[in-house]
Write a protein that holds these residues in place. Structure first.
Motif, PDB file in Angstrom:
ATOM      1  N   ASP A 174       0.788  -1.115  -0.041  1.00  0.00           N
ATOM      2  CA  ASP A 174      -0.023   0.220   0.064  1.00  0.00           C
ATOM      3  C   ASP A 174       0.762   1.369  -0.062  1.00  0.00           C
ATOM      4  O   ASP A 174       2.087   1.057  -0.242  1.00  0.00           O
ATOM      5  N   GLY A 175       0.246   2.393   0.099  1.00  0.00           N
ATOM      6  CA  GLY A 175       1.186   3.518   0.070  1.00  0.00           C
ATOM      7  C   GLY A 175       1.201   4.353  -1.299  1.00  0.00           C
ATOM      8  O   GLY A 175       0.588   3.753  -2.231  1.00  0.00           O
ATOM      9  N   ILE A 176       2.039   5.243  -1.106  1.00  0.00           N
ATOM     10  CA  ILE A 176       2.053   6.132  -2.386  1.00  0.00           C
ATOM     11  C   ILE A 176       3.868   6.172  -2.586  1.00  0.00           C
ATOM     12  O   ILE A 176       4.413   6.020  -1.710  1.00  0.00           O
ATOM     13  N   ASP A 177       4.029   6.844  -3.836  1.00  0.00           N
ATOM     14  CA  ASP A 177       5.636   7.292  -3.902  1.00  0.00           C
ATOM     15  C   ASP A 177       6.518   6.305  -3.911  1.00  0.00           C
ATOM     16  O   ASP A 177       7.497   6.495  -3.077  1.00  0.00           O
ATOM     17  N   PRO A 178       6.480   5.182  -4.506  1.00  0.00           N
ATOM     18  CA  PRO A 178       7.628   4.173  -4.504  1.00  0.00           C
ATOM     19  C   PRO A 178       8.584   4.601  -5.309  1.00  0.00           C
ATOM     20  O   PRO A 178       8.675   5.229  -6.439  1.00  0.00           O
ATOM     21  N   ALA A 179      10.003   4.066  -4.794  1.00  0.00           N
ATOM     22  CA  ALA A 179      11.126   4.368  -5.673  1.00  0.00           C
ATOM     23  C   ALA A 179      12.040   3.155  -5.340  1.00  0.00           C
ATOM     24  O   ALA A 179      11.869   2.306  -4.356  1.00  0.00           O
ATOM     25  N   LEU A 180      12.762   2.527  -6.320  1.00  0.00           N
ATOM     26  CA  LEU A 180      13.547   1.581  -6.366  1.00  0.00           C
ATOM     27  C   LEU A 180      15.046   1.833  -5.978  1.00  0.00           C
ATOM     28  O   LEU A 180      15.608   2.923  -6.572  1.00  0.00           O
ATOM     29  N   PHE A 181      15.656   0.851  -5.275  1.00  0.00           N
ATOM     30  CA  PHE A 181      17.064   1.219  -5.076  1.00  0.00           C
ATOM     31  C   PHE A 181      17.926  -0.324  -5.231  1.00  0.00           C
ATOM     32  O   PHE A 181      17.439  -1.325  -4.849  1.00  0.00           O
ATOM     33  N   PHE A 182      19.090   0.057  -6.185  1.00  0.00           N
ATOM     34  CA  PHE A 182      19.610  -1.450  -6.414  1.00  0.00           C
ATOM     35  C   PHE A 182      20.946  -1.198  -5.934  1.00  0.00           C
ATOM     36  O   PHE A 182      21.930  -0.243  -6.096  1.00  0.00           O
ATOM     37  N   ASP A 183      21.432  -2.086  -4.988  1.00  0.00           N
ATOM     38  CA  ASP A 183      22.551  -1.811  -4.076  1.00  0.00           C
ATOM     39  C   ASP A 183      23.877  -2.695  -5.001  1.00  0.00           C
ATOM     40  O   ASP A 183      23.646  -3.201  -5.939  1.00  0.00           O
ATOM     41  N   ASP A 184      24.971  -2.436  -4.664  1.00  0.00           N
ATOM     42  CA  ASP A 184      26.300  -2.847  -4.931  1.00  0.00           C
ATOM     43  C   ASP A 184      26.209  -4.130  -5.216  1.00  0.00           C
ATOM     44  O   ASP A 184      26.747  -4.707  -6.224  1.00  0.00           O
ATOM     45  N   ASP A 185      25.632  -4.969  -4.280  1.00  0.00           N
ATOM     46  CA  ASP A 185      25.663  -6.346  -4.629  1.00  0.00           C
ATOM     47  C   ASP A 185      24.594  -7.084  -5.249  1.00  0.00           C
ATOM     48  O   ASP A 185      24.405  -8.258  -5.312  1.00  0.00           O
ATOM     49  N   GLY A 186      24.017  -6.169  -5.858  1.00  0.00           N
ATOM     50  CA  GLY A 186      22.706  -6.657  -6.612  1.00  0.00           C
ATOM     51  C   GLY A 186      21.248  -6.768  -6.209  1.00  0.00           C
ATOM     52  O   GLY A 186      20.471  -7.090  -6.887  1.00  0.00           O
ATOM     53  N   LYS A 187      21.436  -6.532  -4.822  1.00  0.00           N
ATOM     54  CA  LYS A 187      20.157  -6.788  -4.072  1.00  0.00           C
ATOM     55  C   LYS A 187      18.971  -5.321  -4.480  1.00  0.00           C
ATOM     56  O   LYS A 187      19.806  -4.457  -4.570  1.00  0.00           O
ATOM     57  N   ALA A 188      18.018  -5.607  -4.276  1.00  0.00           N
ATOM     58  CA  ALA A 188      17.064  -4.511  -4.663  1.00  0.00           C
ATOM     59  C   ALA A 188      16.137  -4.272  -3.521  1.00  0.00           C
ATOM     60  O   ALA A 188      15.759  -5.093  -2.839  1.00  0.00           O
ATOM     61  N   TYR A 189      15.549  -3.134  -3.611  1.00  0.00           N
ATOM     62  CA  TYR A 189      14.845  -2.787  -2.316  1.00  0.00           C
ATOM     63  C   TYR A 189      13.725  -1.641  -3.109  1.00  0.00           C
ATOM     64  O   TYR A 189      14.021  -0.772  -4.036  1.00  0.00           O
ATOM     65  N   VAL A 190      12.828  -1.508  -2.323  1.00  0.00           N
ATOM     66  CA  VAL A 190      11.738  -0.654  -2.681  1.00  0.00           C
ATOM     67  C   VAL A 190      11.375   0.198  -1.438  1.00  0.00           C
ATOM     68  O   VAL A 190      11.390  -0.298  -0.333  1.00  0.00           O
ATOM     69  N   VAL A 191      11.393   1.577  -1.649  1.00  0.00           N
ATOM     70  CA  VAL A 191      11.127   2.416  -0.540  1.00  0.00           C
ATOM     71  C   VAL A 191       9.980   3.522  -0.587  1.00  0.00           C
ATOM     72  O   VAL A 191       9.761   3.906  -1.944  1.00  0.00           O
ATOM     73  N   HIS A 192       8.978   3.632   0.199  1.00  0.00           N
ATOM     74  CA  HIS A 192       7.661   4.370  -0.289  1.00  0.00           C
ATOM     75  C   HIS A 192       7.083   4.935   0.862  1.00  0.00           C
ATOM     76  O   HIS A 192       7.279   4.794   2.198  1.00  0.00           O
ATOM     77  N   ASN A 193       6.066   6.006   0.790  1.00  0.00           N
ATOM     78  CA  ASN A 193       5.291   6.531   1.847  1.00  0.00           C
ATOM     79  C   ASN A 193       4.209   5.558   2.178  1.00  0.00           C
ATOM     80  O   ASN A 193       3.694   4.728   1.305  1.00  0.00           O
ATOM     81  N   ASP A 194       3.819   5.201   3.458  1.00  0.00           N
ATOM     82  CA  ASP A 194       2.810   4.412   3.771  1.00  0.00           C
ATOM     83  C   ASP A 194       2.097   4.922   4.881  1.00  0.00           C
ATOM     84  O   ASP A 194       2.732   6.138   5.810  1.00  0.00           O
ATOM     85  N   ALA A 195       0.887   4.736   5.404  1.00  0.00           N
ATOM     86  CA  ALA A 195       0.157   5.075   6.526  1.00  0.00           C
ATOM     87  C   ALA A 195       1.055   4.176   7.783  1.00  0.00           C
ATOM     88  O   ALA A 195       1.735   3.196   7.679  1.00  0.00           O
ATOM     89  N   PRO A 196       1.199   4.656   8.953  1.00  0.00           N
ATOM     90  CA  PRO A 196       1.516   4.219  10.062  1.00  0.00           C
ATOM     91  C   PRO A 196       0.997   2.629  10.307  1.00  0.00           C
ATOM     92  O   PRO A 196      -0.263   2.445   9.639  1.00  0.00           O
ATOM     93  N   ASP A 197       1.492   1.803  11.146  1.00  0.00           N
ATOM     94  CA  ASP A 197       0.885   0.768  11.438  1.00  0.00           C
ATOM     95  C   ASP A 197      -0.651   0.982  12.198  1.00  0.00           C
ATOM     96  O   ASP A 197      -0.910   2.083  12.756  1.00  0.00           O
ATOM     97  N   LYS A 198      -1.439  -0.112  11.744  1.00  0.00           N
ATOM     98  CA  LYS A 198      -2.991   0.363  12.315  1.00  0.00           C
ATOM     99  C   LYS A 198      -2.728   0.423  13.855  1.00  0.00           C
ATOM    100  O   LYS A 198      -2.102  -0.178  14.622  1.00  0.00           O
ATOM    101  N   GLY A 199      -3.597   1.455  14.402  1.00  0.00           N
ATOM    102  CA  GLY A 199      -3.449   2.028  15.616  1.00  0.00           C
ATOM    103  C   GLY A 199      -2.784   2.803  16.134  1.00  0.00           C
ATOM    104  O   GLY A 199      -2.778   3.351  17.100  1.00  0.00           O
ATOM    105  N   LYS A 200      -1.687   3.213  15.267  1.00  0.00           N
ATOM    106  CA  LYS A 200      -0.497   3.844  15.638  1.00  0.00           C
ATOM    107  C   LYS A 200      -0.665   5.431  14.982  1.00  0.00           C
ATOM    108  O   LYS A 200       0.620   6.249  15.142  1.00  0.00           O
TER     109      LYS A 200
END
Length: 571
Positions: A174-200
């Motif tokens: 869920d959330g919006i504004d995802p971006a991808l990051f590819f590290d030097d070792d080839g591993k990949a990650y997604v970082v994005h905006n989201d709501a806080p955990d439920k109730g928080k």
């Protein structure tokens, strides 16, 4: 997306006018014919600040080109922007020097990629991120499509110059504004905006930045790998709002997380954190924000406001640059040109990147990378500053600056040697449906624009003309239609969905009609001419208030449109 029958006008005899028997396709007329479009922008800031050697203008993309993201492969730079419900979607630009840009086209140019048929103008595509993965020689564009239940999605290509981006893969978070990051070792990650955990959730606007591991074989986040990197913002105790637009960079074996904070309005800013590990913990820089205009005197000359939502890239001379959005309010502090793409040099000689002048009043020009020549007014390059854009509207392939709303242009357009023939839909401009209209972004506070129209309406339900539009609920229309079975030109204003006629005049359609709109800041004036006659103002000068985000809301800038319909509601 359009999914509806187009309306074809009958033979020329249906027009009941002998003088107007112009043949376009054999014995049939397919609709209004628009030709000879002209847009001329003349802002004082560029006259008063001519470029000196080694300078170029910022914004680099004037008009509604918000939420810029940039990536590099070798000597090639690629930049994309949000497009909301415009079709095609996600304009993509190319440069080899960060100064001179050409538009390659659009990333999302097929109905299988872009499903915004019923989306409001400020829904659709939000905050695209473009990134090159050297480990598999592939470009990714990841974004949020607020339409048709799609949400976060990713498309790919091996060569942005050739286009051919894949169909979307829907991403499972869920959330919006995802971006991808590819590290030097080839591993990949997604970082994005989201709501806080439920109730928080602690307050309105409380958001978090979340990270996921990403599987490049399956093009999907790895279930259970998510973790929160930032909860609220730089100073959580101060209840910061709308931490969003995140990007991760790696420099000197350290990870940097850069985000927008404060909401994409008057409190917008850019902040940065660092960590020794991609998954954190992240520590904010001692001096945040690193880019903002919110603290400056609002009465300063030529203000740029709302600066933020940035992305960084290493320049051709080894220095760093940042692209970001900002707005240029007019003399009554309204925003009609929308959020534009600006650029600044970035000093990253120390631990933290510093936007050069990013916390001071932004200037209309910035220094160029070493060894670059400014070609922005040469043929083929995207212009900035003051310029004139002309289009005879006879080419089969439209200039990339022309967009439609919610559907493909090709379904209602046909190029001829006399101009662009429109096949009007039975859809009014106020509806959240694909409309038969072609739009060009307003790129200056002060401009004039005109177009030729060859048209005789068949009834009072038929109209063709020009529009200045901020959304389906807020716009002006200057059009030719019938009133009481007589040909008229009418000027109408729609505000929050309510339409009223401001002026109307009988018109003799024995020749092409020239339609014109001029703006001097907040003051807009519409005019028309028949044949080669002089322009005649219709109605009084009107306010651009409904063309501003301040009044109309939303995220887009004003658009200048060529419009036709067979379900005209301007009566």
């Amino acid at each position: 997306m359009l999914g509806m029958s187009v309306v074809i006008f009958a033979t020329l005899t249906a027009f009941n006018t002998k003088e107007h028997k112009r043949k376009l396709q054999g014995d049939r007329v397919s609709g209004p014919v628009f030709s000879d479009f002209v847009y001329k922008g003349e802002d004082a800031v560029y006259k008063e600040n001519p470029l000196k050697p080694g300078q170029f203008y910022s914004p680099i993309l004037q008009g509604c080109y918000p939420d810029p993201s940039i990536t590099r492969k070798g000597n090639d730079y690629y930049l994309v922007n949000s497009s909301f419900s415009m079709f095609p979607g996600v304009p993509i630009f190319h440069s080899v020097d960060l100064v001179n840009w050409t538009q390659l086209g659009h990333v999302l140019d097929r109905e299988s990629q872009l499903k915004v048929q019923s989306a409001g103008i400020s829904a659709g595509i939000y905050a695209p991120d473009i990134v090159y993965n050297r480990h598999n020689d592939t470009f990714y564009m990841i974004t949020t499509q607020i339409a048709s239940g799609i949400g976060n999605m990713v498309v790919k290509t091996k060569d942005p110059k050739a286009g051919n981006w894949s169909d979307p893969v829907k991403l499972d978070f869920d959330g919006i504004d995802p971006a991808l990051f590819f590290d030097d070792d080839g591993k990949a990650y997604v970082v994005h905006n989201d709501a806080p955990d439920k109730g928080k959730q602690r307050y309105e606007g409380h958001r978090v930045i979340k990270l996921w591991a990403y599987d490049t074989e399956k093009d999907q986040v790895i279930p259970g790998s998510d973790r929160i990197l930032v909860d609220g913002g730089v100073h959580p105790a101060e209840n910061p709002i709308w931490i969003e637009g995140p990007h991760i960079y790696k420099k000197d074996d350290k990870y940097y997380l850069m985000c927008a904070e404060g909401g994409t309005g008057s409190d917008h800013s850019e902040v940065i954190f660092s960590s020794d590990h991609v998954a954190g913990p992240y520590t904010p820089a001692p001096k945040n924000p690193i880019l903002s205009q919110r603290h400056l005197d609002k009465s300063r000359p030529n203000p740029v406001e709302w600066a933020g939502h940035a992305d960084l890239v290493e320049g051709p001379d080894g220095s760093w640059f940042g692209v970001f959005l900002g707005v240029r309010p007019n003399e009554v502090k309204r925003v009609n040109t929308g959020r534009e793409t600006f650029i600044l040099p970035v000093d990253w000689s120390g631990e933290w990147p510093v936007f050069e002048g990013g916390m001071k009043a932004l200037k209309p020009s910035v220094r160029m990378p070493a060894g670059v020549n400014n070609k922005t007014h040469a043929r083929g390059y995207f212009p900035n500053g003051n310029f004139t854009f002309t289009d005879p509207l006879t080419a089969t392939a439209l200039d990339h600056r022309w967009v439609a709303l919610r559907g493909t242009r090709e379904k209602f357009l046909q190029a001829t040697d006399k101009g662009m023939v429109f096949r009007p839909y039975a859809v009014d401009i106020s509806e959240q449906k694909p409309i038969s209209a072609l739009f060009y972004r307003q790129q200056h506070k002060n401009f004039e624009s005109s177009v030729s129209l060859d048209y005789v309406p068949a009834s009072d339900s038929h109209l063709a003309g020009i529009t200045c539009l901020q959304s389906e609920k807020y716009h002006y229309v200057l059009g030719v239609t019938k009133l009481d079975n007589e040909d008229h030109i009418v000027l109408a204003r729609s505000e929050n969905g309510s339409t009223r006629i401001l002026a109307k005049e009988k018109i003799n359609l024995n020749a092409k009609v020239q339609l014109q709109v001029k703006a001097a800041g907040d003051a807009y004036q519409f005019a028309y001419a028949v044949g080669k006659g002089a322009f005649r103002n219709i109605g009084n000068t009107v306010s651009g208030d409904i063309l501003s985000t301040d009044v109309a809301g939303g995220f887009t800038g004003a658009l200048i449109g060529l419009y036709s319909t067979t379900t005209n509601r301007v009566r």
